[in-house]
Design a protein around this motif. Structure first.
Motif, PDB file in Angstrom:
ATOM      1  N   LYS A  14       1.015  -1.284  -0.020  1.00  0.00           N
ATOM      2  CA  LYS A  14      -0.169   0.022  -0.134  1.00  0.00           C
ATOM      3  C   LYS A  14       0.894   1.214   0.105  1.00  0.00           C
ATOM      4  O   LYS A  14       0.429   2.520  -0.007  1.00  0.00           O
ATOM      5  N   LEU A  15       2.160   1.050   0.140  1.00  0.00           N
ATOM      6  CA  LEU A  15       2.906   2.222   0.350  1.00  0.00           C
ATOM      7  C   LEU A  15       3.347   2.601  -1.267  1.00  0.00           C
ATOM      8  O   LEU A  15       3.994   1.981  -2.039  1.00  0.00           O
ATOM      9  N   ASN A  16       3.112   3.885  -1.578  1.00  0.00           N
ATOM     10  CA  ASN A  16       3.356   4.272  -2.726  1.00  0.00           C
ATOM     11  C   ASN A  16       4.576   5.467  -2.868  1.00  0.00           C
ATOM     12  O   ASN A  16       4.451   6.186  -2.176  1.00  0.00           O
ATOM     13  N   PHE A  17       5.464   4.977  -3.719  1.00  0.00           N
ATOM     14  CA  PHE A  17       6.458   5.832  -3.762  1.00  0.00           C
ATOM     15  C   PHE A  17       6.634   6.870  -4.999  1.00  0.00           C
ATOM     16  O   PHE A  17       5.867   6.500  -6.140  1.00  0.00           O
ATOM     17  N   ALA A  18       7.123   8.151  -5.011  1.00  0.00           N
ATOM     18  CA  ALA A  18       6.616   9.101  -6.056  1.00  0.00           C
ATOM     19  C   ALA A  18       7.967  10.020  -6.002  1.00  0.00           C
ATOM     20  O   ALA A  18       8.675  10.006  -5.090  1.00  0.00           O
TER      21      ALA A  18
ATOM     22  N   ARG B 237      17.638  13.281   8.293  1.00  0.00           N
ATOM     23  CA  ARG B 237      17.492  11.977   8.442  1.00  0.00           C
ATOM     24  C   ARG B 237      16.003  11.470   7.730  1.00  0.00           C
ATOM     25  O   ARG B 237      15.267  12.379   7.246  1.00  0.00           O
ATOM     26  N   TRP B 238      15.933  10.100   7.522  1.00  0.00           N
ATOM     27  CA  TRP B 238      14.618   9.719   7.075  1.00  0.00           C
ATOM     28  C   TRP B 238      13.576   9.863   8.105  1.00  0.00           C
ATOM     29  O   TRP B 238      13.886   9.412   9.314  1.00  0.00           O
ATOM     30  N   VAL B 239      12.440  10.225   7.910  1.00  0.00           N
ATOM     31  CA  VAL B 239      11.369  10.676   8.980  1.00  0.00           C
ATOM     32  C   VAL B 239      10.183   9.750   8.262  1.00  0.00           C
ATOM     33  O   VAL B 239       9.689  10.047   7.223  1.00  0.00           O
ATOM     34  N   LEU B 240       9.549   9.076   9.152  1.00  0.00           N
ATOM     35  CA  LEU B 240       8.336   8.556   8.854  1.00  0.00           C
ATOM     36  C   LEU B 240       7.214   9.287   9.736  1.00  0.00           C
ATOM     37  O   LEU B 240       7.304   9.140  10.946  1.00  0.00           O
TER      38      LEU B 240
ATOM     39  N   VAL C 289      -2.799   8.218   7.833  1.00  0.00           N
ATOM     40  CA  VAL C 289      -1.889   8.440   6.731  1.00  0.00           C
ATOM     41  C   VAL C 289      -0.555   8.378   7.093  1.00  0.00           C
ATOM     42  O   VAL C 289      -0.137   9.171   8.159  1.00  0.00           O
ATOM     43  N   THR C 290       0.500   7.785   6.723  1.00  0.00           N
ATOM     44  CA  THR C 290       1.763   7.735   6.964  1.00  0.00           C
ATOM     45  C   THR C 290       2.639   8.353   5.751  1.00  0.00           C
ATOM     46  O   THR C 290       2.349   7.677   4.367  1.00  0.00           O
ATOM     47  N   VAL C 291       3.511   9.207   5.715  1.00  0.00           N
ATOM     48  CA  VAL C 291       4.265   9.889   4.891  1.00  0.00           C
ATOM     49  C   VAL C 291       5.716   9.396   5.183  1.00  0.00           C
ATOM     50  O   VAL C 291       6.220   9.647   6.342  1.00  0.00           O
TER      51      VAL C 291
ATOM     52  N   GLU D 202       8.966  14.980   0.747  1.00  0.00           N
ATOM     53  CA  GLU D 202       7.825  13.581   0.702  1.00  0.00           C
ATOM     54  C   GLU D 202       8.364  12.836  -0.424  1.00  0.00           C
ATOM     55  O   GLU D 202       8.320  13.118  -1.502  1.00  0.00           O
ATOM     56  N   VAL D 203       8.355  11.392  -0.059  1.00  0.00           N
ATOM     57  CA  VAL D 203       9.052  10.403  -1.122  1.00  0.00           C
ATOM     58  C   VAL D 203       7.982   9.171  -1.198  1.00  0.00           C
ATOM     59  O   VAL D 203       7.916   8.281  -2.296  1.00  0.00           O
ATOM     60  N   ALA D 204       7.142   9.113  -0.224  1.00  0.00           N
ATOM     61  CA  ALA D 204       6.159   7.830  -0.274  1.00  0.00           C
ATOM     62  C   ALA D 204       5.109   8.188   0.740  1.00  0.00           C
ATOM     63  O   ALA D 204       5.330   8.934   1.739  1.00  0.00           O
ATOM     64  N   ARG D 205       3.902   7.533   0.514  1.00  0.00           N
ATOM     65  CA  ARG D 205       2.966   7.881   1.425  1.00  0.00           C
ATOM     66  C   ARG D 205       2.000   6.324   1.215  1.00  0.00           C
ATOM     67  O   ARG D 205       1.944   5.720   0.242  1.00  0.00           O
ATOM     68  N   LEU D 206       1.553   6.208   2.504  1.00  0.00           N
ATOM     69  CA  LEU D 206       0.487   5.032   2.766  1.00  0.00           C
ATOM     70  C   LEU D 206      -0.655   5.485   3.374  1.00  0.00           C
ATOM     71  O   LEU D 206      -0.520   6.218   4.324  1.00  0.00           O
ATOM     72  N   THR D 207      -1.788   5.194   2.893  1.00  0.00           N
ATOM     73  CA  THR D 207      -2.919   5.604   3.405  1.00  0.00           C
ATOM     74  C   THR D 207      -3.672   4.040   4.104  1.00  0.00           C
ATOM     75  O   THR D 207      -3.735   3.321   3.252  1.00  0.00           O
ATOM     76  N   GLY D 208      -4.191   4.434   5.422  1.00  0.00           N
ATOM     77  CA  GLY D 208      -4.687   3.456   6.081  1.00  0.00           C
ATOM     78  C   GLY D 208      -3.440   2.901   6.946  1.00  0.00           C
ATOM     79  O   GLY D 208      -2.610   3.394   7.017  1.00  0.00           O
ATOM     80  N   ASP D 209      -3.827   1.999   7.629  1.00  0.00           N
ATOM     81  CA  ASP D 209      -3.191   1.367   8.806  1.00  0.00           C
ATOM     82  C   ASP D 209      -2.148   0.362   8.030  1.00  0.00           C
ATOM     83  O   ASP D 209      -2.503  -0.175   7.004  1.00  0.00           O
ATOM     84  N   ALA D 210      -0.919  -0.094   8.927  1.00  0.00           N
ATOM     85  CA  ALA D 210      -0.078  -1.050   8.371  1.00  0.00           C
ATOM     86  C   ALA D 210       0.532  -1.561   9.668  1.00  0.00           C
ATOM     87  O   ALA D 210       0.700  -0.999  10.457  1.00  0.00           O
TER      88      ALA D 210
END
Length: 184
Positions: A37-41, A67-70, A148-150, A158-166
């Motif tokens: 579900k994680l979409n990179f862009a 740093r990388w940040v979620l 939503v996790t970015v 922003e390089v990726a996004r996941l909508t919903g839980d994971a």
């Protein structure tokens, strides 16, 4: 010569010249399970917005550059957020000290006592909390539902996004995040 061959050559040249892009390509290739579900862009700059901590101190996502940040957008009333937050907490605890941070942003009206109660009931101990009470950042980033996790690169884009839980503390998420953190 097929069209595929120049595309593969161009991609190889692009990723060879850009280590960050290579890391993203490796992370994209590692997606499995919930991480599908994680979409990179393409890297995208973030809008400027002020966020508040639990004591009303003002912060910005710029503080996390390098740093990388979620970034997990959530709310105290969100049932899927309650499910995924302990995994995010374990992920932060496990990856502490690396060039990586899990940051939670309570989106909308989330009173501080409700946030503290939510974290206490969920057993969250490792996660920093910022608040976006007027949803300025959330709206500017197109956050329409929760959670939503970015994922932000070290440049704060922003390089990726996941909508919903994971499941963020499982082997699938670990493979993606480790690929992002790889250094040549």
């Amino acid at each position: 010569m097929s069209i595929l061959r120049p595309a593969v050559l161009y991609t190889a040249l692009l990723f060879g010249a850009n280590p960050a892009a290579a890391d993203i390509a490796a992370a994209d290739a590692a997606r499995a399970g919930d991480m599908q579900k994680l979409n990179f862009a393409e890297a995208m700059d973030l809008p400027k917005a002020e966020l508040l901590d639990l004591e009303d101190g003002v912060h910005s996502l710029d503080e996390y550059k390098g740093r990388w940040v979620l970034v997990n957008f959530w709310a105290t009333w969100c049932a899927p957020c309650r499910t995924e937050m302990p995994g995010l907490d374990r992920l932060q605890g496990r990856m502490e000290g690396e060039d990586f941070t899990v940051l939670t942003v309570a989106s909308g009206r989330n009173p501080v006592p409700a946030i503290e109660k939510f974290f206490g009931e969920a057993g969250v101990e490792n996660l920093p909390v910022l608040r976006d009470p007027k949803m300025e950042l959330s709206r500017a980033m197109g956050i329409m539902g929760l959670p939503v996790t970015v994922i932000l690169n070290p440049e704060g884009q922003e390089v990726a996004r996941l909508t919903g839980d994971a499941t963020w503390d499982g082997p699938e998420a670990d493979a993606v995040l480790r690929a992002l953190l790889e250094r040549d």
